[in-house]
Design a protein around this motif. Sequence first.
Motif, mmCIF file in Angstrom:
data_model
loop_
_atom_site.group_PDB
_atom_site.id
_atom_site.type_symbol
_atom_site.label_atom_id
_atom_site.label_comp_id
_atom_site.label_asym_id
_atom_site.label_seq_id
_atom_site.Cartn_x
_atom_site.Cartn_y
_atom_site.Cartn_z
ATOM 1 N N ILE A 151 0.840 -1.193 0.000
ATOM 2 C CA ILE A 151 0.000 0.000 0.000
ATOM 3 C C ILE A 151 0.877 1.245 0.000
ATOM 4 N N ILE A 152 0.806 2.000 -1.099
ATOM 5 C CA ILE A 152 1.489 3.286 -1.183
ATOM 6 C C ILE A 152 0.503 4.330 -0.645
ATOM 7 N N GLN A 153 0.806 4.867 0.509
ATOM 8 C CA GLN A 153 -0.118 5.766 1.205
ATOM 9 C C GLN A 153 0.399 7.199 1.149
ATOM 10 N N ARG A 154 -0.370 8.086 0.511
ATOM 11 C CA ARG A 154 -0.024 9.508 0.621
ATOM 12 C C ARG A 154 -0.545 10.009 1.962
ATOM 13 N N HIS A 155 0.266 10.820 2.641
ATOM 14 C CA HIS A 155 -0.164 11.288 3.961
ATOM 15 C C HIS A 155 -1.487 12.044 3.856
ATOM 16 N N ALA A 156 -2.212 12.069 4.947
ATOM 17 C CA ALA A 156 -3.517 12.720 4.994
ATOM 18 C C ALA A 156 -3.366 14.236 4.877
ATOM 19 N N ALA A 157 -4.499 14.910 4.752
ATOM 20 C CA ALA A 157 -4.497 16.360 4.549
ATOM 21 C C ALA A 157 -3.767 17.069 5.692
ATOM 22 N N ALA A 158 -2.909 18.013 5.317
ATOM 23 C CA ALA A 158 -2.066 18.699 6.301
ATOM 24 C C ALA A 158 -2.322 20.200 6.277
ATOM 25 N N LEU A 173 -1.012 17.392 10.507
ATOM 26 C CA LEU A 173 -2.284 17.192 9.822
ATOM 27 C C LEU A 173 -3.262 18.283 10.242
ATOM 28 N N ASN A 174 -4.162 18.635 9.329
ATOM 29 C CA ASN A 174 -5.241 19.547 9.701
ATOM 30 C C ASN A 174 -6.430 18.726 10.209
ATOM 31 N N SER A 175 -7.549 19.371 10.472
ATOM 32 C CA SER A 175 -8.690 18.652 11.056
ATOM 33 C C SER A 175 -9.206 17.567 10.119
ATOM 34 N N LYS A 176 -9.236 17.844 8.817
ATOM 35 C CA LYS A 176 -9.670 16.823 7.863
ATOM 36 C C LYS A 176 -8.690 15.653 7.860
ATOM 37 N N GLY A 177 -7.396 15.964 7.880
ATOM 38 C CA GLY A 177 -6.387 14.915 7.871
ATOM 39 C C GLY A 177 -6.461 14.020 9.090
ATOM 40 N N LYS A 178 -6.768 14.608 10.246
ATOM 41 C CA LYS A 178 -6.909 13.799 11.460
ATOM 42 C C LYS A 178 -8.082 12.835 11.336
ATOM 43 N N LYS A 179 -9.161 13.291 10.711
ATOM 44 C CA LYS A 179 -10.308 12.405 10.484
ATOM 45 C C LYS A 179 -9.933 11.291 9.509
ATOM 46 N N GLN A 180 -9.167 11.648 8.469
ATOM 47 C CA GLN A 180 -8.736 10.630 7.510
ATOM 48 C C GLN A 180 -7.863 9.578 8.186
ATOM 49 N N ALA A 181 -6.916 10.021 8.994
ATOM 50 C CA ALA A 181 -6.025 9.080 9.683
ATOM 51 C C ALA A 181 -6.813 8.157 10.604
ATOM 52 N N ALA A 183 -9.847 7.227 10.151
ATOM 53 C CA ALA A 183 -10.673 6.326 9.338
ATOM 54 C C ALA A 183 -9.856 5.280 8.595
ATOM 55 N N LEU A 184 -8.544 5.448 8.526
ATOM 56 C CA LEU A 184 -7.709 4.546 7.727
ATOM 57 C C LEU A 184 -7.580 3.116 8.265
ATOM 58 N N PRO A 185 -7.483 2.892 9.588
ATOM 59 C CA PRO A 185 -7.176 1.532 10.060
ATOM 60 C C PRO A 185 -8.043 0.415 9.503
ATOM 61 N N PRO A 186 -9.382 0.509 9.487
ATOM 62 C CA PRO A 186 -10.150 -0.617 8.931
ATOM 63 C C PRO A 186 -9.869 -0.852 7.449
ATOM 64 N N MET A 187 -9.633 0.225 6.708
ATOM 65 C CA MET A 187 -9.353 0.092 5.283
ATOM 66 C C MET A 187 -8.012 -0.596 5.054
ATOM 67 N N GLN A 309 -9.883 5.638 -0.912
ATOM 68 C CA GLN A 309 -9.869 6.801 -0.039
ATOM 69 C C GLN A 309 -10.597 6.472 1.254
ATOM 70 N N PRO A 310 -10.097 6.917 2.403
ATOM 71 C CA PRO A 310 -10.889 6.773 3.628
ATOM 72 C C PRO A 310 -12.142 7.631 3.509
ATOM 73 N N ARG A 311 -13.267 7.080 3.901
ATOM 74 C CA ARG A 311 -14.535 7.817 3.806
ATOM 75 C C ARG A 311 -14.816 8.499 5.139
ATOM 76 N N ILE A 312 -14.886 9.822 5.113
ATOM 77 C CA ILE A 312 -15.097 10.581 6.351
ATOM 78 C C ILE A 312 -16.372 11.409 6.309
ATOM 79 N N ASP A 313 -17.064 11.432 5.161
ATOM 80 C CA ASP A 313 -18.289 12.231 5.035
ATOM 81 C C ASP A 313 -19.519 11.339 4.996
#
Length: 313
Positions: A151-158, A173-181, A183-187, A309-313
């Motif tokens: 898995i080539i992972q680009r870091h979450a929103a910063a 990370l910014n607030s969106k990036g923290k949510k992405q991080a 949400a990533l583990p199950p994926m 993509q991690p789904r956060i919405d």
Amino acid sequence: MGAPGAQPAVLAAGALIWREKHGVVQVMLVHRPRYGDWSIPKGKLEARESFPAAAVREVGEETGYRVRLHRPLPASVYLLPDGRSKIVQYWTAAVRSRIGPGPKNPKEIDETRWVELDEAAQLLTRQSDRVTLRALTDQLEEEAALTSPIIIQRHAAAVSRSKWRDGEKSRPLNSKGKKQAKALPPMLDAFAPESVVSSPWKRCRATVQPFAKRSGLDISTKEPLTEAGHTSEPSRTAAIVERVLREARPTVLCTHRPVLPTVIGTVREFATREAGLELPRENPYLAAGEALVVHAAAGGRIVAVERHQPRID
């Protein structure tokens, strides 16, 4: 985009679990009493759930097995009686462990059965499921069904560069990036990575830390995966990626957008023609927080590619 007023598609995911027993390949099918049919384990995505995470969860609920996803299989798309489209994403899968005695809800699944490929083709009720089975058979004939997901992972929103004054190493990370991080583990866990390799810069480590903590894995940091390290010696970046591919061990590799051309270029050198065509070619290559899953067969040969993509919405 769908037509105005069109109902959104129903999204589902599943996996065709297979094993080799006494030299014979078997797959697991499930019986649904409501429909009186034999099917491949699958089910609908829950809110903010990724396709891979849903596939593993549904397989676990319907069979009692925790699985690792391997190569993707062709998606199944069909119309439901109410006129909505249903899209089902499938993977091949291997058993990781037993998580229950059998189906979680006997009213939905009342029997599971390991069967050989010929019997499976006879048992499966839907033609679309037989197409999925045939795709697995083709992969087995190519000796490219049991792959190692890398898995080539680009870091979450910063936080943007223009708003951060303390240097790139510590940009968070910014607030969106923290949510992405978060949400990533199950994926990521759907592919059961056994190691995590990352740029040591804060935004990369913060992206993979929730997964590493959940999985009990250490994060191995590599300076050539940073923007500065890559600019200085891109050959060292390529060497890290090549080593990961040749080892063909399920791995998460987290890096930055400016590093992706070298990372993906190295992957392309190992890819079959078909897989190579699926690799991103243009900037930004991956969105912030997006994962590129490349499936490595023996020797690091890349035989399949997918993006999530991690789904956060």
